[in-house]
Design a protein around this motif. Sequence first.
Motif, PDB file in Angstrom:
ATOM      1  N   GLY A  40      17.308   7.742  11.757  1.00 23.54           N
ATOM      2  CA  GLY A  40      17.361   7.411  10.393  1.00 23.54           C
ATOM      3  C   GLY A  40      16.923   6.160   9.781  1.00 23.54           C
ATOM      4  O   GLY A  40      16.248   5.706   8.925  1.00 23.54           O
ATOM      5  N   GLU A  41      17.545   5.391  10.532  1.00 22.19           N
ATOM      6  CA  GLU A  41      17.305   3.796  10.109  1.00 22.19           C
ATOM      7  C   GLU A  41      16.172   3.373  10.499  1.00 22.19           C
ATOM      8  O   GLU A  41      15.237   2.659   9.459  1.00 22.19           O
ATOM      9  CB  GLU A  41      18.495   2.777  10.647  1.00 22.19           C
ATOM     10  CG  GLU A  41      19.923   3.044  10.595  1.00 22.19           C
ATOM     11  CD  GLU A  41      20.866   2.301  11.519  1.00 22.19           C
ATOM     12  OE1 GLU A  41      20.330   1.194  12.144  1.00 22.19           O
ATOM     13  OE2 GLU A  41      22.119   2.660  11.742  1.00 22.19           O
ATOM     14  N   PHE A  42      15.849   3.520  11.476  1.00 23.25           N
ATOM     15  CA  PHE A  42      14.344   3.307  11.965  1.00 23.25           C
ATOM     16  C   PHE A  42      13.235   3.625  11.046  1.00 23.25           C
ATOM     17  O   PHE A  42      12.347   3.088  10.528  1.00 23.25           O
ATOM     18  CB  PHE A  42      14.107   3.706  13.384  1.00 23.25           C
ATOM     19  CG  PHE A  42      12.738   3.014  14.016  1.00 23.25           C
ATOM     20  CD1 PHE A  42      12.592   1.820  14.518  1.00 23.25           C
ATOM     21  CD2 PHE A  42      11.653   3.897  14.125  1.00 23.25           C
ATOM     22  CE1 PHE A  42      11.485   1.140  14.808  1.00 23.25           C
ATOM     23  CE2 PHE A  42      10.340   3.460  14.684  1.00 23.25           C
ATOM     24  CZ  PHE A  42      10.320   2.120  14.866  1.00 23.25           C
ATOM     25  N   TYR A  43      13.503   5.095  10.836  1.00 25.16           N
ATOM     26  CA  TYR A  43      12.487   5.787   9.952  1.00 25.16           C
ATOM     27  C   TYR A  43      12.492   4.954   8.575  1.00 25.16           C
ATOM     28  O   TYR A  43      11.356   4.933   7.887  1.00 25.16           O
ATOM     29  CB  TYR A  43      12.827   7.254   9.711  1.00 25.16           C
ATOM     30  CG  TYR A  43      11.949   7.830   8.922  1.00 25.16           C
ATOM     31  CD1 TYR A  43      10.707   8.239   8.866  1.00 25.16           C
ATOM     32  CD2 TYR A  43      12.518   8.472   7.560  1.00 25.16           C
ATOM     33  CE1 TYR A  43       9.682   8.682   8.105  1.00 25.16           C
ATOM     34  CE2 TYR A  43      11.685   9.135   6.729  1.00 25.16           C
ATOM     35  CZ  TYR A  43      10.309   9.334   6.765  1.00 25.16           C
ATOM     36  OH  TYR A  43       9.705   9.680   5.928  1.00 25.16           O
ATOM     37  N   GLY A  44      13.775   4.629   7.864  1.00 23.70           N
ATOM     38  CA  GLY A  44      13.832   4.108   6.781  1.00 23.70           C
ATOM     39  C   GLY A  44      13.075   2.903   6.492  1.00 23.70           C
ATOM     40  O   GLY A  44      12.470   2.551   5.749  1.00 23.70           O
ATOM     41  N   ASP A  45      13.336   2.054   7.701  1.00 29.00           N
ATOM     42  CA  ASP A  45      12.554   0.879   7.747  1.00 29.00           C
ATOM     43  C   ASP A  45      10.933   1.000   7.702  1.00 29.00           C
ATOM     44  O   ASP A  45      10.302   0.135   7.277  1.00 29.00           O
ATOM     45  CB  ASP A  45      13.047  -0.076   9.051  1.00 29.00           C
ATOM     46  CG  ASP A  45      14.317  -0.554   8.799  1.00 29.00           C
ATOM     47  OD1 ASP A  45      15.094  -0.487   7.821  1.00 29.00           O
ATOM     48  OD2 ASP A  45      14.870  -1.180   9.875  1.00 29.00           O
ATOM     49  N   CYS A  46      10.455   1.984   8.464  1.00 33.70           N
ATOM     50  CA  CYS A  46       8.958   1.964   8.606  1.00 33.70           C
ATOM     51  C   CYS A  46       8.590   2.756   7.345  1.00 33.70           C
ATOM     52  O   CYS A  46       7.399   2.265   6.646  1.00 33.70           O
ATOM     53  CB  CYS A  46       8.988   3.297   9.521  1.00 33.70           C
ATOM     54  SG  CYS A  46       8.982   2.627  11.322  1.00 33.70           S
ATOM     55  N   GLU A  47       9.442   3.517   6.698  1.00 35.99           N
ATOM     56  CA  GLU A  47       8.902   3.793   5.179  1.00 35.99           C
ATOM     57  C   GLU A  47       9.029   2.717   4.313  1.00 35.99           C
ATOM     58  O   GLU A  47       8.167   2.671   3.415  1.00 35.99           O
ATOM     59  CB  GLU A  47      10.324   4.833   4.647  1.00 35.99           C
ATOM     60  CG  GLU A  47      10.016   6.258   5.060  1.00 35.99           C
ATOM     61  CD  GLU A  47       9.128   7.082   4.362  1.00 35.99           C
ATOM     62  OE1 GLU A  47       9.056   6.928   2.990  1.00 35.99           O
ATOM     63  OE2 GLU A  47       8.498   8.115   4.766  1.00 35.99           O
ATOM     64  N   ARG A  48       9.918   1.814   4.382  1.00 40.94           N
ATOM     65  CA  ARG A  48       9.626   0.662   3.444  1.00 40.94           C
ATOM     66  C   ARG A  48       8.645  -0.272   3.716  1.00 40.94           C
ATOM     67  O   ARG A  48       7.804  -0.552   2.792  1.00 40.94           O
ATOM     68  CB  ARG A  48      11.027  -0.010   3.343  1.00 40.94           C
ATOM     69  CG  ARG A  48      12.165   0.579   2.953  1.00 40.94           C
ATOM     70  CD  ARG A  48      13.399  -0.153   2.574  1.00 40.94           C
ATOM     71  NE  ARG A  48      14.217  -0.608   3.629  1.00 40.94           N
ATOM     72  CZ  ARG A  48      15.036   0.022   4.597  1.00 40.94           C
ATOM     73  NH1 ARG A  48      15.305   1.483   4.378  1.00 40.94           N
ATOM     74  NH2 ARG A  48      15.504  -0.411   5.498  1.00 40.94           N
ATOM     75  N   ILE A  49       8.266  -0.490   4.886  1.00 44.73           N
ATOM     76  CA  ILE A  49       7.188  -1.298   5.280  1.00 44.73           C
ATOM     77  C   ILE A  49       5.912  -0.281   4.829  1.00 44.73           C
ATOM     78  O   ILE A  49       4.922  -1.268   4.365  1.00 44.73           O
ATOM     79  CB  ILE A  49       6.963  -1.606   6.914  1.00 44.73           C
ATOM     80  CG1 ILE A  49       8.426  -2.387   7.316  1.00 44.73           C
ATOM     81  CG2 ILE A  49       6.096  -2.391   7.083  1.00 44.73           C
ATOM     82  CD1 ILE A  49       8.522  -3.801   6.857  1.00 44.73           C
ATOM     83  N   ALA A  50       5.783   0.797   5.066  1.00 44.02           N
ATOM     84  CA  ALA A  50       4.836   1.454   4.674  1.00 44.02           C
ATOM     85  C   ALA A  50       4.425   1.543   3.268  1.00 44.02           C
ATOM     86  O   ALA A  50       3.289   1.529   3.105  1.00 44.02           O
ATOM     87  CB  ALA A  50       4.674   2.873   5.328  1.00 44.02           C
ATOM     88  N   ALA A  51       5.186   1.523   2.405  1.00 45.58           N
ATOM     89  CA  ALA A  51       5.171   1.579   1.195  1.00 45.58           C
ATOM     90  C   ALA A  51       4.831   0.003   0.495  1.00 45.58           C
ATOM     91  O   ALA A  51       3.947   0.140  -0.167  1.00 45.58           O
ATOM     92  CB  ALA A  51       6.705   1.722   0.413  1.00 45.58           C
ATOM     93  N   TRP A  52       5.324  -0.875   1.236  1.00 47.58           N
ATOM     94  CA  TRP A  52       4.581  -2.157   1.005  1.00 47.58           C
ATOM     95  C   TRP A  52       3.268  -2.268   1.299  1.00 47.58           C
ATOM     96  O   TRP A  52       2.191  -2.699   0.457  1.00 47.58           O
ATOM     97  CB  TRP A  52       5.464  -3.438   1.969  1.00 47.58           C
ATOM     98  CG  TRP A  52       4.566  -4.762   1.868  1.00 47.58           C
ATOM     99  CD1 TRP A  52       4.971  -5.656   0.798  1.00 47.58           C
ATOM    100  CD2 TRP A  52       4.083  -5.324   2.845  1.00 47.58           C
ATOM    101  NE1 TRP A  52       4.276  -6.630   1.112  1.00 47.58           N
ATOM    102  CE2 TRP A  52       3.854  -6.602   2.282  1.00 47.58           C
ATOM    103  CE3 TRP A  52       3.756  -4.841   3.883  1.00 47.58           C
ATOM    104  CZ2 TRP A  52       2.753  -7.588   2.821  1.00 47.58           C
ATOM    105  CZ3 TRP A  52       3.268  -5.984   4.752  1.00 47.58           C
ATOM    106  CH2 TRP A  52       2.426  -6.926   4.402  1.00 47.58           C
ATOM    107  N   MET A  53       2.838  -1.734   2.329  1.00 50.40           N
ATOM    108  CA  MET A  53       1.379  -1.851   2.970  1.00 50.40           C
ATOM    109  C   MET A  53       0.507  -0.885   2.052  1.00 50.40           C
ATOM    110  O   MET A  53      -0.550  -1.286   1.639  1.00 50.40           O
ATOM    111  CB  MET A  53       1.220  -1.224   4.261  1.00 50.40           C
ATOM    112  CG  MET A  53       1.860  -2.078   5.460  1.00 50.40           C
ATOM    113  SD  MET A  53       1.764  -1.235   7.131  1.00 50.40           S
ATOM    114  CE  MET A  53       2.644  -2.413   8.015  1.00 50.40           C
ATOM    115  N   ALA A  54       1.161   0.174   1.540  1.00 48.15           N
ATOM    116  CA  ALA A  54       0.206   0.809   0.628  1.00 48.15           C
ATOM    117  C   ALA A  54      -0.112   0.051  -0.885  1.00 48.15           C
ATOM    118  O   ALA A  54      -1.120   0.174  -1.431  1.00 48.15           O
ATOM    119  CB  ALA A  54       1.079   2.172  -0.004  1.00 48.15           C
ATOM    120  N   GLU A  55       0.948  -0.554  -1.118  1.00 46.76           N
ATOM    121  CA  GLU A  55       0.679  -1.395  -2.519  1.00 46.76           C
ATOM    122  C   GLU A  55      -0.073  -2.738  -2.193  1.00 46.76           C
ATOM    123  O   GLU A  55      -1.070  -2.771  -2.915  1.00 46.76           O
ATOM    124  CB  GLU A  55       2.362  -2.249  -2.713  1.00 46.76           C
ATOM    125  CG  GLU A  55       2.009  -2.882  -4.276  1.00 46.76           C
ATOM    126  CD  GLU A  55       3.475  -3.346  -4.700  1.00 46.76           C
ATOM    127  OE1 GLU A  55       3.765  -4.524  -4.609  1.00 46.76           O
ATOM    128  OE2 GLU A  55       4.386  -2.162  -4.944  1.00 46.76           O
TER     129      GLU A  55
END
Length: 183
Positions: A40-55
Amino acid sequence: MDASNTKTVRDLLQNAAEEHGKKVFLKFEDNDNVYDVKYGEFYGDCERIAAWMAEEEKKAGHPVHIALLGNGGKEYMTVLLAIMMSGSVAVPIDTSLDIAELRKALDKSASDKVFYEREFKALVETAVAEIEYPKEIYMLEEGRKNPCIGDILEKYKDSKFEGDFSDKRCALILGTAGTSGRM
Protein backbone atom coordinates in the motif's frame (compact mmCIF):
# COMPACT_ATOMS: atom_id res chain seq x y z
CA MET A 1 -5.10 -11.18 -8.28
CA ASP A 2 -7.37 -11.44 -11.30
CA ALA A 3 -5.56 -11.04 -14.63
CA SER A 4 -8.79 -9.95 -16.32
CA ASN A 5 -8.73 -6.63 -14.46
CA THR A 6 -4.97 -6.10 -14.72
CA LYS A 7 -4.20 -4.44 -18.05
CA THR A 8 -1.69 -1.72 -17.09
CA VAL A 9 1.14 -1.15 -14.63
CA ARG A 10 -1.27 1.04 -12.66
CA ASP A 11 -3.78 -1.82 -12.49
CA LEU A 12 -1.06 -4.18 -11.31
CA LEU A 13 0.13 -1.84 -8.55
CA GLN A 14 -3.40 -0.92 -7.48
CA ASN A 15 -4.62 -4.52 -7.40
CA ALA A 16 -1.53 -5.66 -5.49
CA ALA A 17 -2.05 -2.86 -2.94
CA GLU A 18 -5.70 -3.80 -2.50
CA GLU A 19 -4.90 -7.49 -2.09
CA HIS A 20 -1.68 -7.24 -0.06
CA GLY A 21 -1.78 -3.65 1.31
CA LYS A 22 -0.17 -4.19 4.71
CA LYS A 23 2.17 -7.01 3.66
CA VAL A 24 5.83 -6.27 2.97
CA PHE A 25 6.50 -5.62 -0.72
CA LEU A 26 10.22 -4.96 -0.42
CA LYS A 27 12.97 -4.36 2.07
CA PHE A 28 15.83 -1.94 1.61
CA GLU A 29 18.90 -0.95 3.56
CA ASP A 30 19.98 2.61 4.24
CA ASN A 31 22.89 3.47 6.52
CA ASP A 32 22.91 -0.02 8.07
CA ASN A 33 19.18 0.12 8.85
CA VAL A 34 16.71 -2.20 7.13
CA TYR A 35 13.31 -0.79 6.22
CA ASP A 36 10.11 -2.52 5.13
CA VAL A 37 7.90 -1.03 2.44
CA LYS A 38 4.37 -2.34 2.29
CA TYR A 39 2.40 -2.80 -0.94
CA GLY A 40 0.00 0.00 0.00
CA GLU A 41 2.82 2.44 0.83
CA PHE A 42 4.65 1.69 -2.40
CA TYR A 43 1.49 2.15 -4.47
CA GLY A 44 0.75 5.42 -2.65
CA ASP A 45 4.22 6.77 -3.45
CA CYS A 46 3.82 5.75 -7.11
CA GLU A 47 0.41 7.50 -7.20
CA ARG A 48 1.87 10.75 -5.86
CA ILE A 49 4.83 10.74 -8.25
CA ALA A 50 2.49 9.91 -11.17
CA ALA A 51 0.20 12.81 -10.16
CA TRP A 52 3.21 15.15 -10.26
CA MET A 53 4.21 13.75 -13.67
CA ALA A 54 0.71 14.34 -15.05
CA GLU A 55 0.90 17.96 -13.91
CA GLU A 56 4.35 18.33 -15.48
CA GLU A 57 2.99 16.89 -18.75
CA LYS A 58 0.20 19.49 -18.80
CA LYS A 59 2.80 22.24 -18.36
CA ALA A 60 5.07 20.80 -21.07
CA GLY A 61 2.29 20.01 -23.54
CA HIS A 62 3.78 16.60 -24.35
CA PRO A 63 4.58 13.32 -22.59
CA VAL A 64 7.47 14.02 -20.23
CA HIS A 65 10.69 12.09 -20.88
CA ILE A 66 12.36 11.24 -17.59
CA ALA A 67 15.91 9.90 -17.47
CA LEU A 68 16.84 7.61 -14.57
CA LEU A 69 20.43 7.20 -13.47
CA GLY A 70 20.84 4.71 -10.67
CA ASN A 71 21.33 1.15 -9.54
CA GLY A 72 17.71 0.13 -9.02
CA GLY A 73 17.02 0.96 -5.38
CA LYS A 74 13.62 1.59 -3.80
CA GLU A 75 13.35 5.18 -5.02
CA TYR A 76 14.48 4.20 -8.52
CA MET A 77 11.77 1.54 -8.70
CA THR A 78 9.17 3.99 -7.36
CA VAL A 79 9.96 6.56 -10.04
CA LEU A 80 10.25 3.97 -12.82
CA LEU A 81 6.85 2.44 -12.06
CA ALA A 82 5.26 5.88 -11.55
CA ILE A 83 6.53 6.88 -14.99
CA MET A 84 4.94 3.80 -16.53
CA MET A 85 1.77 4.37 -14.51
CA SER A 86 1.42 7.98 -15.65
CA GLY A 87 2.09 7.40 -19.33
CA SER A 88 5.26 9.47 -19.23
CA VAL A 89 8.40 8.10 -20.89
CA ALA A 90 11.11 6.35 -18.85
CA VAL A 91 14.70 6.60 -20.05
CA PRO A 92 16.96 4.30 -18.00
CA ILE A 93 20.55 5.48 -18.45
CA ASP A 94 23.66 3.29 -18.29
CA THR A 95 25.51 4.21 -15.09
CA SER A 96 28.91 3.68 -16.73
CA LEU A 97 28.52 6.56 -19.21
CA ASP A 98 31.02 9.40 -19.09
CA ILE A 99 29.95 13.06 -19.27
CA ALA A 100 30.01 13.28 -23.08
CA GLU A 101 28.06 10.03 -23.49
CA LEU A 102 25.53 11.10 -20.84
CA ARG A 103 24.96 14.40 -22.63
CA LYS A 104 24.43 12.52 -25.89
CA ALA A 105 21.98 10.08 -24.25
CA LEU A 106 19.98 12.91 -22.66
CA ASP A 107 19.89 14.77 -25.98
CA LYS A 108 18.92 11.74 -28.10
CA SER A 109 16.17 10.74 -25.67
CA ALA A 110 14.86 14.33 -25.41
CA SER A 111 14.86 13.95 -21.62
CA ASP A 112 12.97 16.74 -19.86
CA LYS A 113 14.02 15.70 -16.36
CA VAL A 114 16.62 13.50 -14.69
CA PHE A 115 16.32 11.51 -11.48
CA TYR A 116 19.67 10.28 -10.15
CA GLU A 117 21.19 8.52 -7.18
CA ARG A 118 23.51 10.55 -4.97
CA GLU A 119 26.66 8.82 -6.25
CA PHE A 120 25.98 10.26 -9.74
CA LYS A 121 25.38 13.86 -8.55
CA ALA A 122 28.62 15.36 -9.90
CA LEU A 123 28.30 13.52 -13.22
CA VAL A 124 24.70 14.65 -13.76
CA GLU A 125 25.28 18.25 -12.68
CA THR A 126 28.33 18.53 -14.95
CA ALA A 127 26.57 16.88 -17.89
CA VAL A 128 23.46 19.06 -17.78
CA ALA A 129 25.36 22.31 -17.19
CA GLU A 130 26.17 22.76 -20.87
CA ILE A 131 23.04 21.47 -22.59
CA GLU A 132 19.58 22.97 -23.06
CA TYR A 133 17.65 19.98 -21.74
CA PRO A 134 16.87 18.58 -19.24
CA LYS A 135 15.76 21.65 -17.33
CA GLU A 136 15.28 19.89 -13.99
CA ILE A 137 17.24 17.30 -12.05
CA TYR A 138 16.13 15.47 -8.91
CA MET A 139 18.04 13.32 -6.49
CA LEU A 140 16.36 9.98 -5.79
CA GLU A 141 17.48 9.97 -2.16
CA GLU A 142 16.61 12.72 0.29
CA GLY A 143 18.79 15.74 -0.40
CA ARG A 144 19.60 18.63 1.88
CA LYS A 145 19.97 21.28 -0.79
CA ASN A 146 18.98 19.44 -3.95
CA PRO A 147 15.45 18.92 -5.24
CA CYS A 148 14.59 15.29 -4.54
CA ILE A 149 11.87 12.67 -4.70
CA GLY A 150 10.97 13.47 -1.08
CA ASP A 151 10.03 17.03 -2.06
CA ILE A 152 7.58 15.70 -4.66
CA LEU A 153 6.12 13.12 -2.28
CA GLU A 154 5.59 15.80 0.36
CA LYS A 155 4.04 18.33 -2.04
CA TYR A 156 1.70 15.69 -3.49
CA LYS A 157 0.98 13.84 -0.23
CA ASP A 158 -2.78 14.12 -0.70
CA SER A 159 -2.77 13.59 -4.48
CA LYS A 160 -3.72 10.65 -6.62
CA PHE A 161 -3.02 10.10 -10.28
CA GLU A 162 -6.24 10.83 -12.17
CA GLY A 163 -4.94 10.60 -15.73
CA ASP A 164 -5.93 8.14 -18.38
CA PHE A 165 -3.35 5.81 -19.79
CA SER A 166 -3.19 5.15 -23.52
CA ASP A 167 -1.52 2.11 -25.00
CA LYS A 168 -0.61 4.33 -27.97
CA ARG A 169 2.07 6.15 -25.98
CA CYS A 170 5.75 5.32 -25.71
CA ALA A 171 6.56 4.22 -22.17
CA LEU A 172 10.25 3.41 -22.36
CA ILE A 173 13.30 4.44 -24.37
CA LEU A 174 16.15 1.96 -24.20
CA GLY A 175 19.45 2.80 -25.78
CA THR A 176 21.26 -0.17 -27.20
CA ALA A 177 24.46 -0.40 -29.16
CA GLY A 178 25.61 -3.96 -29.15
CA THR A 179 25.79 -5.06 -25.54
CA SER A 180 26.96 -1.77 -24.03
CA GLY A 181 23.53 -0.17 -23.51
CA ARG A 182 24.89 3.09 -24.83
CA MET A 183 22.88 5.33 -27.15
